[in-house]
Scaffold this active site. Structure first.
Site, mmCIF file in Angstrom:
data_model
loop_
_atom_site.group_PDB
_atom_site.id
_atom_site.type_symbol
_atom_site.label_atom_id
_atom_site.label_comp_id
_atom_site.label_asym_id
_atom_site.label_seq_id
_atom_site.Cartn_x
_atom_site.Cartn_y
_atom_site.Cartn_z
ATOM 1 N N LYS A 9 0.835 -1.200 0.000
ATOM 2 C CA LYS A 9 0.000 0.000 0.000
ATOM 3 C C LYS A 9 0.882 1.268 0.000
ATOM 4 C CE LYS A 9 -3.973 -2.180 2.308
ATOM 5 N NZ LYS A 9 -4.826 -2.161 3.537
ATOM 6 N N TYR A 49 -12.251 -2.401 -3.577
ATOM 7 C CA TYR A 49 -12.811 -2.406 -2.226
ATOM 8 C C TYR A 49 -14.341 -2.397 -2.224
ATOM 9 C CZ TYR A 49 -8.283 -1.869 0.129
ATOM 10 O OH TYR A 49 -7.018 -2.079 0.635
ATOM 11 N N PHE A 57 -15.583 3.218 7.031
ATOM 12 C CA PHE A 57 -14.246 3.661 6.642
ATOM 13 C C PHE A 57 -13.999 3.581 5.137
ATOM 14 C CE2 PHE A 57 -14.101 -0.807 7.977
ATOM 15 C CZ PHE A 57 -13.542 -1.415 6.857
ATOM 16 N N THR A 91 -5.321 -7.628 10.647
ATOM 17 C CA THR A 91 -5.679 -6.364 9.989
ATOM 18 C C THR A 91 -5.218 -5.154 10.801
ATOM 19 O OG1 THR A 91 -7.613 -7.457 9.036
ATOM 20 C CG2 THR A 91 -7.611 -5.042 9.034
ATOM 21 N N ASN A 112 -1.925 0.037 7.328
ATOM 22 C CA ASN A 112 -1.462 -1.323 7.642
ATOM 23 C C ASN A 112 -0.642 -1.972 6.524
ATOM 24 O OD1 ASN A 112 -3.559 -1.849 5.948
ATOM 25 N ND2 ASN A 112 -4.694 -3.168 7.360
ATOM 26 N N HIS A 115 -2.036 -5.337 1.407
ATOM 27 C CA HIS A 115 -3.311 -6.004 1.145
ATOM 28 C C HIS A 115 -3.009 -7.420 0.681
ATOM 29 C CE1 HIS A 115 -7.275 -6.961 -0.492
ATOM 30 N NE2 HIS A 115 -6.608 -7.510 -1.491
ATOM 31 N N GLU A 126 -9.541 -10.358 -7.860
ATOM 32 C CA GLU A 126 -8.544 -9.306 -7.672
ATOM 33 C C GLU A 126 -7.367 -9.457 -8.636
ATOM 34 O OE1 GLU A 126 -9.597 -8.743 -2.907
ATOM 35 O OE2 GLU A 126 -7.603 -9.454 -3.471
HETATM 36 P P1 IDP Z 1 -7.636 -7.067 5.519
HETATM 37 O O1 IDP Z 1 -6.855 -6.026 4.753
HETATM 38 O O2 IDP Z 1 -6.845 -7.633 6.656
HETATM 39 O O3 IDP Z 1 -8.217 -8.141 4.625
HETATM 40 P P2 IDP Z 1 -10.343 -5.952 5.664
HETATM 41 O O4 IDP Z 1 -11.311 -6.222 6.777
HETATM 42 O O5 IDP Z 1 -10.598 -6.623 4.363
HETATM 43 O O6 IDP Z 1 -8.866 -6.300 6.211
HETATM 44 O O7 IDP Z 1 -10.295 -4.379 5.472
HETATM 45 C C1 IDP Z 1 -9.698 -3.826 4.320
HETATM 46 C C2 IDP Z 1 -8.831 -2.659 4.736
HETATM 47 O O8 IDP Z 1 -9.677 -1.637 5.251
HETATM 48 C C3 IDP Z 1 -7.845 -2.948 5.863
HETATM 49 O O9 IDP Z 1 -6.644 -3.528 5.409
HETATM 50 C C4 IDP Z 1 -7.629 -1.569 6.437
HETATM 51 O O10 IDP Z 1 -6.698 -0.820 5.614
HETATM 52 C C5 IDP Z 1 -8.988 -0.933 6.273
HETATM 53 N N1 IDP Z 1 -9.809 -1.051 7.489
HETATM 54 C C6 IDP Z 1 -10.412 -2.163 7.956
HETATM 55 N N2 IDP Z 1 -11.087 -1.913 9.099
HETATM 56 C C7 IDP Z 1 -10.887 -0.597 9.350
HETATM 57 C C8 IDP Z 1 -11.326 0.275 10.384
HETATM 58 O O11 IDP Z 1 -12.032 -0.099 11.316
HETATM 59 N N3 IDP Z 1 -10.911 1.582 10.285
HETATM 60 C C9 IDP Z 1 -10.121 2.041 9.264
HETATM 61 N N4 IDP Z 1 -9.695 1.251 8.282
HETATM 62 C C10 IDP Z 1 -10.064 -0.042 8.314
HETATM 63 MG MG MG Z 2 -9.623 -7.936 3.097
#
Ligand code: IDP
Ligand code: MG
Length: 149
Positions: A9, A49, A57, A91, A112, A115, A126
């Site tokens: 990212k 997404y 978010f 995550t 984070n 992805h 994807e």
């Molecule tokens: P993942 O990346 O571990 O698969 P997902 O639940 O698919 O996690 O969420 C996609 C992305 O959305 C996360 O990697 C993170 O960047 C963002 N995200 C997820 N939950 C939150 C949140 O509660 N606040 C802000 N960003 C979030």
């Molecule tokens: Mg995900």
């Protein structure tokens, strides 16, 4: 053999962690079959997404992933999706285990670093979203006999 889409990212790119992140997938034994350095468009981000469209978010997530270039990669291997996600960590980096990418380099869920696809269905979608079939390389890795039984 399974394939998964991995993104470094924009925070990973900006912080100079591209090589560090790629090295972790590479040395684990996953096999790289596609890679490109791109600036994601808003349209691509919204499609990527789409599953999160109703989440609070979502807008900041689209803004984050389009805020700078990303490295998009396809990694292949047995159980590649689960292996890659284990290497990435949880995550939320605060709860991600030390030794994982997010656990070693992250402090917040909204920054984070990586992805990774979460299921075979989403991985297929994807990979197709980011790569044409002719951009994926079918190659023999000489070390495979020492990585796979
Ligand atoms: P993942 O990346 O571990 O698969 P997902 O639940 O698919 O996690 O969420 C996609 C992305 O959305 C996360 O990697 C993170 O960047 C963002 N995200 C997820 N939950 C939150 C949140 O509660 N606040 C802000 N960003 C979030
Ligand atoms: Mg995900």
């Amino acid at each position: 053999m399974e394939r998964t889409l991995i993104l470094v990212k924009p925070d990973g790119v900006q912080r100079g962690l591209i090589g560090e992140i790629i090295a972790r997938f590479e040395r684990r034994g996953l096999k790289l079959v596609g890679m490109k350095f791109i600036q994601m468009s808003k349209a691509l981000a919204e499609e990527h997404y789409a599953v999160h469209k109703e989440r609070p978010f979502y807008n900041s997530l689209v803004e984050y992933i389009t805020s700078g270039p990303v490295v998009a990669m396809v990694w292949e291997g047995k159980d590649a999706i689960a292996a890659a996600r284990a290497t990435m960590g949880a995550t939320n980096p605060v709860t991600a285990a030390p030794g994982t990418i997010r656990g070693d380099f992250g402090m917040e869920i909204g920054r984070n670093l990586v992805h990774g696809s979460d299921s075979p269905e989403n991985a297929a979608k994807e990979v197709n979203l980011f790569f044409n079939e002719d951009e994926l390389v079918d190659w023999n890795r000489v070390t495979d006999a020492w990585i796979r039984e």
